[in-house]
Design an enzyme around this catalytic site. Sequence first.
Site, PDB file in Angstrom:
ATOM      1  N   THR A   3       4.093 -11.236   1.911  1.00  0.00           N
ATOM      2  CA  THR A   3       5.004 -11.527   0.851  1.00  0.00           C
ATOM      3  C   THR A   3       5.714 -12.243   1.463  1.00  0.00           C
ATOM      4  OG1 THR A   3       4.031  -9.774  -0.729  1.00  0.00           O
ATOM      5  CG2 THR A   3       6.556 -10.733  -1.004  1.00  0.00           C
ATOM      6  N   ASP A  15      -3.119 -13.258   2.737  1.00  0.00           N
ATOM      7  CA  ASP A  15      -2.779 -12.380   2.089  1.00  0.00           C
ATOM      8  C   ASP A  15      -3.513 -11.131   3.270  1.00  0.00           C
ATOM      9  OD1 ASP A  15      -2.284 -10.804  -1.318  1.00  0.00           O
ATOM     10  OD2 ASP A  15      -2.728 -10.152   0.642  1.00  0.00           O
ATOM     11  N   SER A  16      -2.684 -10.328   3.730  1.00  0.00           N
ATOM     12  CA  SER A  16      -3.102  -9.479   4.303  1.00  0.00           C
ATOM     13  C   SER A  16      -4.381  -7.965   3.890  1.00  0.00           C
ATOM     14  CB  SER A  16      -2.123  -7.845   5.027  1.00  0.00           C
ATOM     15  OG  SER A  16      -1.943  -7.230   4.076  1.00  0.00           O
ATOM     16  N   SER A  17      -5.037  -8.282   2.174  1.00  0.00           N
ATOM     17  CA  SER A  17      -6.134  -8.258   2.348  1.00  0.00           C
ATOM     18  C   SER A  17      -6.524  -8.361   2.693  1.00  0.00           C
ATOM     19  CB  SER A  17      -5.804  -8.141   0.870  1.00  0.00           C
ATOM     20  OG  SER A  17      -4.623  -7.502   0.280  1.00  0.00           O
ATOM     21  N   THR A  42       1.904  -6.243   3.450  1.00  0.00           N
ATOM     22  CA  THR A  42       2.536  -4.847   4.209  1.00  0.00           C
ATOM     23  C   THR A  42       1.150  -3.966   3.814  1.00  0.00           C
ATOM     24  OG1 THR A  42       3.098  -4.966   1.319  1.00  0.00           O
ATOM     25  CG2 THR A  42       5.088  -4.680   3.553  1.00  0.00           C
ATOM     26  N   THR A  48       1.685   4.727   7.234  1.00  0.00           N
ATOM     27  CA  THR A  48       0.501   4.571   6.744  1.00  0.00           C
ATOM     28  C   THR A  48       1.641   3.892   5.286  1.00  0.00           C
ATOM     29  OG1 THR A  48      -0.828   6.497   6.319  1.00  0.00           O
ATOM     30  CG2 THR A  48      -0.702   5.277   4.391  1.00  0.00           C
ATOM     31  N   THR A  87      -7.600  14.145   7.369  1.00  0.00           N
ATOM     32  CA  THR A  87      -7.097  14.324   5.616  1.00  0.00           C
ATOM     33  C   THR A  87      -6.598  13.640   5.191  1.00  0.00           C
ATOM     34  OG1 THR A  87      -5.721  16.304   5.035  1.00  0.00           O
ATOM     35  CG2 THR A  87      -5.162  15.213   6.593  1.00  0.00           C
ATOM     36  N   CYS A 132      -4.461  14.514   3.153  1.00  0.00           N
ATOM     37  CA  CYS A 132      -2.947  14.876   3.389  1.00  0.00           C
ATOM     38  C   CYS A 132      -2.022  14.025   3.820  1.00  0.00           C
ATOM     39  CB  CYS A 132      -2.515  16.314   3.403  1.00  0.00           C
ATOM     40  SG  CYS A 132      -3.304  17.234   2.531  1.00  0.00           S
TER      41      CYS A 132
HETATM   42  N1  ASP Z   1      -0.495  -8.768  -0.946  1.00  0.00           N
HETATM   43  C1  ASP Z   1       0.896  -8.297   0.314  1.00  0.00           C
HETATM   44  C2  ASP Z   1      -0.096  -8.865   1.008  1.00  0.00           C
HETATM   45  O1  ASP Z   1      -0.028  -7.611   1.780  1.00  0.00           O
HETATM   46  C3  ASP Z   1       1.774  -7.997   0.353  1.00  0.00           C
HETATM   47  C4  ASP Z   1       3.269  -7.927   1.025  1.00  0.00           C
HETATM   48  O2  ASP Z   1       2.988  -8.203   1.652  1.00  0.00           O
HETATM   49  O3  ASP Z   1       3.571  -7.297   0.959  1.00  0.00           O
HETATM   50  O4  ASP Z   1      -0.264  -9.662   2.293  1.00  0.00           O
END
Ligand code: ASP
Length: 338
Positions: A9, A53-55, A85, A161, A271, A273
């Site tokens: 982002t 995009d980090s996905s 992120t 996380t 976990t 949690c």
């Molecule tokens: N979808 C974005 C990514 O992880 C979100 C971000 O950067 O905050 O590349």
Amino acid sequence: MLVIYTGGTIGMLRNAETGALEPFDFDHLYRHLPVLESLRCRIDNYSFSPLIDSSDMNPDFWVSLAEVIEESYEKYDGFVVLHGTDTMAYTASVLSFMLENLNKPVILTGSQLPMGMIRSDGRENFITAVEIASAYEDDTPVVPEVAICFENKLLRGNRTTKFNAENFDAFFSGNYPPLAEIGIHIRFNRSFILKPNFRKLKVHKKLETGVMILKLFPGIQPSMVEAMFAIPGLRGIIMETFGSGNAPTHHSFLDALAKAIAKGILVYNVTQCKSGAVEQGLYQTSLRLGQIGVVSGGDITTEAALAKMMFLLGEGYSGEALKVQLTRPLRGEMSQEI
Ligand code: ASP
């Protein structure tokens, strides 16, 4: 400093046709940060192509990223990695294992709002990350480890996380204190930061991809677990259990686990949690897990557990030696040996 831009982002622009955010080039990012020129360090840039995009992050990309750091390691005092992120905690975790004997800062950051937006958090995050990566005392880096710099905290990478998709304060480290608190001053918590060992950097580039995450839930069927364990090439499972490492006690569920373990599939207990640890045997519902050979991950995060398993299996560990490595901290990812 070397700033490595992977996407995310922080540098994205809105596509006029679809309205969706897409990664954009480095120049665009820098146009919004003329202040970087007034910092007292030289900044070089490396940009991945394509930016992602980090996905879309994956083990091949991690190897390329580690190689960029390896190739430029002697030339720079520190590294800032600009990253989306969404999977930043996974990348920070895996880099901590891939970069053995790291004696320089590798600081990951990104933002929740793109740099071009007026209220973007990207400027602060980027500038603070550069400041932290360039912090040296007596020719020794203050943070010689992989860390995430976000909003008002510096966190150990393999303890993090992503816990908020909306707030600027997006990362959480439930089992380890911040390495630094960022306000008017950057206050380093020195006793929590790893010490440099002054050994030569060793970059590990083999990552096992035959690993999966299994999240338990009330109502999970043994047939589901069996189907997962039947996946060809599967070497290990990170099993996200309830509370302090608890799982259903139904015999068909435990039999499915036991059969998989007997076949050589590793089951690593973490976990669900966000804070606290697995303690196999504390409750009757986790006692059997230890008896059938499930390995406890203690207070490791799911992200770090996945990274550690990919790394250790990639390095060729198996049997008892693998279990020993999984139950002891290698890069500060667990609080204590189990
Ligand atoms: N979808 C974005 C990514 O992880 C979100 C971000 O950067 O905050 O590349």
